[in-house]
Design a protein around this motif. Structure first.
Motif, PDB file in Angstrom:
ATOM      1  N   ALA A 111      12.017  -5.730   6.407  1.00 21.96           N
ATOM      2  CA  ALA A 111      13.149  -4.604   5.797  1.00 21.96           C
ATOM      3  C   ALA A 111      13.550  -5.175   4.669  1.00 21.96           C
ATOM      4  O   ALA A 111      14.005  -6.250   4.303  1.00 21.96           O
ATOM      5  CB  ALA A 111      14.195  -4.708   6.787  1.00 21.96           C
ATOM      6  N   THR A 113      15.548  -3.607   2.422  1.00 23.13           N
ATOM      7  CA  THR A 113      17.105  -3.630   2.326  1.00 23.13           C
ATOM      8  C   THR A 113      17.671  -2.452   3.448  1.00 23.13           C
ATOM      9  O   THR A 113      16.827  -1.592   3.818  1.00 23.13           O
ATOM     10  CB  THR A 113      17.524  -3.180   0.808  1.00 23.13           C
ATOM     11  OG1 THR A 113      19.058  -2.965   0.780  1.00 23.13           O
ATOM     12  CG2 THR A 113      16.981  -1.661   0.569  1.00 23.13           C
ATOM     13  N   GLN A 114      18.851  -2.652   3.525  1.00 19.88           N
ATOM     14  CA  GLN A 114      19.485  -1.334   4.443  1.00 19.88           C
ATOM     15  C   GLN A 114      20.634  -0.772   3.797  1.00 19.88           C
ATOM     16  O   GLN A 114      21.400   0.143   4.232  1.00 19.88           O
ATOM     17  CB  GLN A 114      20.289  -2.009   5.866  1.00 19.88           C
ATOM     18  CG  GLN A 114      19.086  -2.635   6.774  1.00 19.88           C
ATOM     19  CD  GLN A 114      19.869  -3.220   8.160  1.00 19.88           C
ATOM     20  OE1 GLN A 114      20.998  -3.672   7.797  1.00 19.88           O
ATOM     21  NE2 GLN A 114      18.935  -3.072   8.877  1.00 19.88           N
ATOM     22  N   THR A 115      20.793  -0.960   2.463  1.00 19.12           N
ATOM     23  CA  THR A 115      21.675  -0.447   1.575  1.00 19.12           C
ATOM     24  C   THR A 115      21.097   0.361   0.361  1.00 19.12           C
ATOM     25  O   THR A 115      21.681   0.421  -0.727  1.00 19.12           O
ATOM     26  CB  THR A 115      22.765  -1.474   1.124  1.00 19.12           C
ATOM     27  OG1 THR A 115      22.093  -2.551   0.416  1.00 19.12           O
ATOM     28  CG2 THR A 115      23.405  -1.800   2.264  1.00 19.12           C
ATOM     29  N   THR A 130      17.599   2.604   4.682  1.00 19.68           N
ATOM     30  CA  THR A 130      16.846   1.477   5.128  1.00 19.68           C
ATOM     31  C   THR A 130      15.497   1.595   4.543  1.00 19.68           C
ATOM     32  O   THR A 130      14.952   2.798   4.927  1.00 19.68           O
ATOM     33  CB  THR A 130      16.931   1.150   6.667  1.00 19.68           C
ATOM     34  OG1 THR A 130      18.007   1.078   7.276  1.00 19.68           O
ATOM     35  CG2 THR A 130      15.865  -0.135   6.914  1.00 19.68           C
ATOM     36  N   ASN A 207      23.318   2.458  14.211  1.00 17.94           N
ATOM     37  CA  ASN A 207      21.829   2.130  13.567  1.00 17.94           C
ATOM     38  C   ASN A 207      21.145   3.253  13.367  1.00 17.94           C
ATOM     39  O   ASN A 207      20.395   3.775  14.221  1.00 17.94           O
ATOM     40  CB  ASN A 207      20.968   1.081  14.090  1.00 17.94           C
ATOM     41  CG  ASN A 207      19.724   0.628  13.137  1.00 17.94           C
ATOM     42  OD1 ASN A 207      19.756   1.148  11.865  1.00 17.94           O
ATOM     43  ND2 ASN A 207      18.693   0.223  13.866  1.00 17.94           N
ATOM     44  N   ARG A 212      15.757   6.359   6.820  1.00 16.45           N
ATOM     45  CA  ARG A 212      14.853   5.370   6.097  1.00 16.45           C
ATOM     46  C   ARG A 212      13.782   5.746   5.325  1.00 16.45           C
ATOM     47  O   ARG A 212      13.322   6.797   5.654  1.00 16.45           O
ATOM     48  CB  ARG A 212      14.478   4.424   7.533  1.00 16.45           C
ATOM     49  CG  ARG A 212      13.858   4.979   8.486  1.00 16.45           C
ATOM     50  CD  ARG A 212      13.412   3.930   9.696  1.00 16.45           C
ATOM     51  NE  ARG A 212      12.994   4.564  10.811  1.00 16.45           N
ATOM     52  CZ  ARG A 212      12.685   4.050  11.850  1.00 16.45           C
ATOM     53  NH1 ARG A 212      12.905   2.642  11.963  1.00 16.45           N
ATOM     54  NH2 ARG A 212      12.113   4.554  12.952  1.00 16.45           N
TER      55      ARG A 212
END
Length: 413
Positions: A111, A113-115, A130, A207, A212
């Motif tokens: 992963a 990034t999630q932002t 994501t 989540n 994504r």
């Protein structure tokens, strides 16, 4: 026969109306027990459905190699928690090269990034997307499906192509009025051509799995250069009966990569989708037991309350019972009248409890973003329990009423 049955119901309803306050309190007590049962079972069932669907997304015949096991053992204050090294890029590349078990596919991902903020022409998302770096096997190993376009192939990954596969919510956010396949989006200033759209998976515990972007892993490594990135390894076997052998060989291979000697414990974790589901099942079993215990205690109290109100009713209607017997009413007829009263009160409480329980279960599921399903088993159980409570609570009062002596009853003041 039917007219007698109808008359018994009418008498029971009249009796309930004359003791309205006590009846309401008894109905509420029964309803609270049924509400506790249906509400908790509904919420637990929704939790189980959500977690099962979430972990089953790992795919069938699949196991993961990760930094830690799914569960950790409790340790005393004097013991030091073992810290496993991260699964590095060198580890996963070496594993891909050395792991040669037949009929298996190895997935590598991380992963970034999630932002992330994703742009398309003059549109952009909130910084909540994501971004995953994946290889060609990630989508299949994760149990994901493509709704439009195609997934990555080995050439896309080896050439580090500027291609991406996106989630369905991303299409709704910025590509809702165009065919997403072939469009170019921007992630951190890098341009990617959309080649596929994933089927919707929903969200779990907040989540969002549909918001994504997946890009080739080497391209992701050039965009996200944080130190100590922890990579994920997943192995899928084409044949279920080979899963154990594939897992044993993977453990041996990864131990060699980590240079562990034979007496050292693994410094990584192995998790299979069915192991996770079994553990979740054992947890929800305890929750189910707790739901039944709580509701049974409450229902026991409601049974005693219902029995008490019927005993009081028998005492207050002693003279009436004497008159009915003097006019030829049989013991069975008198007992049936009180049974009908108990069953009506019990079913009123059961119906109210079922409605409140389902509403509570739905509210909890909506608040926690669980996958709610109608709890038919809980509703049937609640209906049955309410009926049993009514029968048990009404038995002794009905017998007492049926055994009253008509002469003594007529004298009662």
């Amino acid at each position: 026969m039917f007219s007698l049955f109808r008359e018994n119901i009418r008498i029971a309803l009249n009796s309930i109306r004359t003791q309205l306050l006590r009846t309401i309190l008894t109905v509420l007590i029964i309803a609270i027990g049924i509400t506790a049962l249906v509400g908790i079972l509904s919420a637990v069932s929704a939790l189980e459905n959500t977690i099962s669907s979430d972990f089953s997304s790992m795919g069938a015949n699949t196991f993961n190699i990760q930094r830690y096991e799914f569960t950790t053992q409790r340790q005393s204050g004097k013991e030091v928690q073992k810290v496993n090294p991260i699964i590095s890029y060198r580890d996963v590349k070496e594993f891909e090269e050395k792991y040669q078990f037949p009929y298996t596919k190895v997935s590598v991902s991380f992963a970034g990034t999630q932002t992330a903020e994703v742009k398309y022409e003059n549109r952009k998302t909130d910084p909540e997307v994501t971004v995953l770096g994946v290889n060609e096997n990630f989508i299949q190993n994760s149990g994901l499906e493509i709704s439009e376009g195609r997934e990555f192939n080995v050439f896309d990954i080896d050439n580090s192509s500027n291609l991406c596969v996106i989630g369905s919510d991303l299409v709704k956010a910025i590509l809702d009025d165009v065919n997403p396949i072939g469009q170019t989006i921007s992630v951190r200033g890098a341009k990617f051509k959309v080649i596929g759209v994933l089927k919707s998976k929903g969200s779990t515990f907040g989540n969002n799995q549909d918001l994504r972007v997946m890009i080739p892993i080497q391209k992701a490594r050039t965009l996200f250069t944080s130190p100590n990135i922890n990579y994920s390894l997943s192995v899928k076997t084409d044949k279920k009966d080979m899963l154990e052998g594939a897992q044993d060989d993977a453990i041996l291979t990864f131990r060699n990569i980590r240079a562990l000697n034979p007496i050292e414990e693994n410094d990584f974790g192995i998790e299979r989708s069915d192991d996770l589901l079994n553990r979740i099942g054992s947890i929800t079993d305890y929750l189910y037991i707790a739901a039944w215990v709580i509701s049974m205690v409450t229902i026991l109290g409601s049974s005693i309350a219902l029995m008490n109100i019927l005993f009081v009713s028998v005492t207050e209607r002693t003279r009436e019972i004497g008159v009915r017997k003097a006019l030829g009413a049989k013991k069975k007829t008198i007992a049936t009248q009180f049974f009908m009263e108990a069953i009506i009160i019990g079913q009123l409480g059961g119906i109210i409890g079922i409605v409140l329980g389902v509403l509570i279960g739905y509210a909890v599921s909506a608040a926690a973003d669980f996958e709610f399903s109608t709890p038919w088993l809980a509703m049937f159980s609640a209906f049955t329990i309410a009926f049993i409570v009514a029968v048990v609570a009404g038995l002794l009062p009905a017998v007492k009423a049926a055994k009253l002596d008509p002469v003594e009853s007529l004298r009662y003041e």
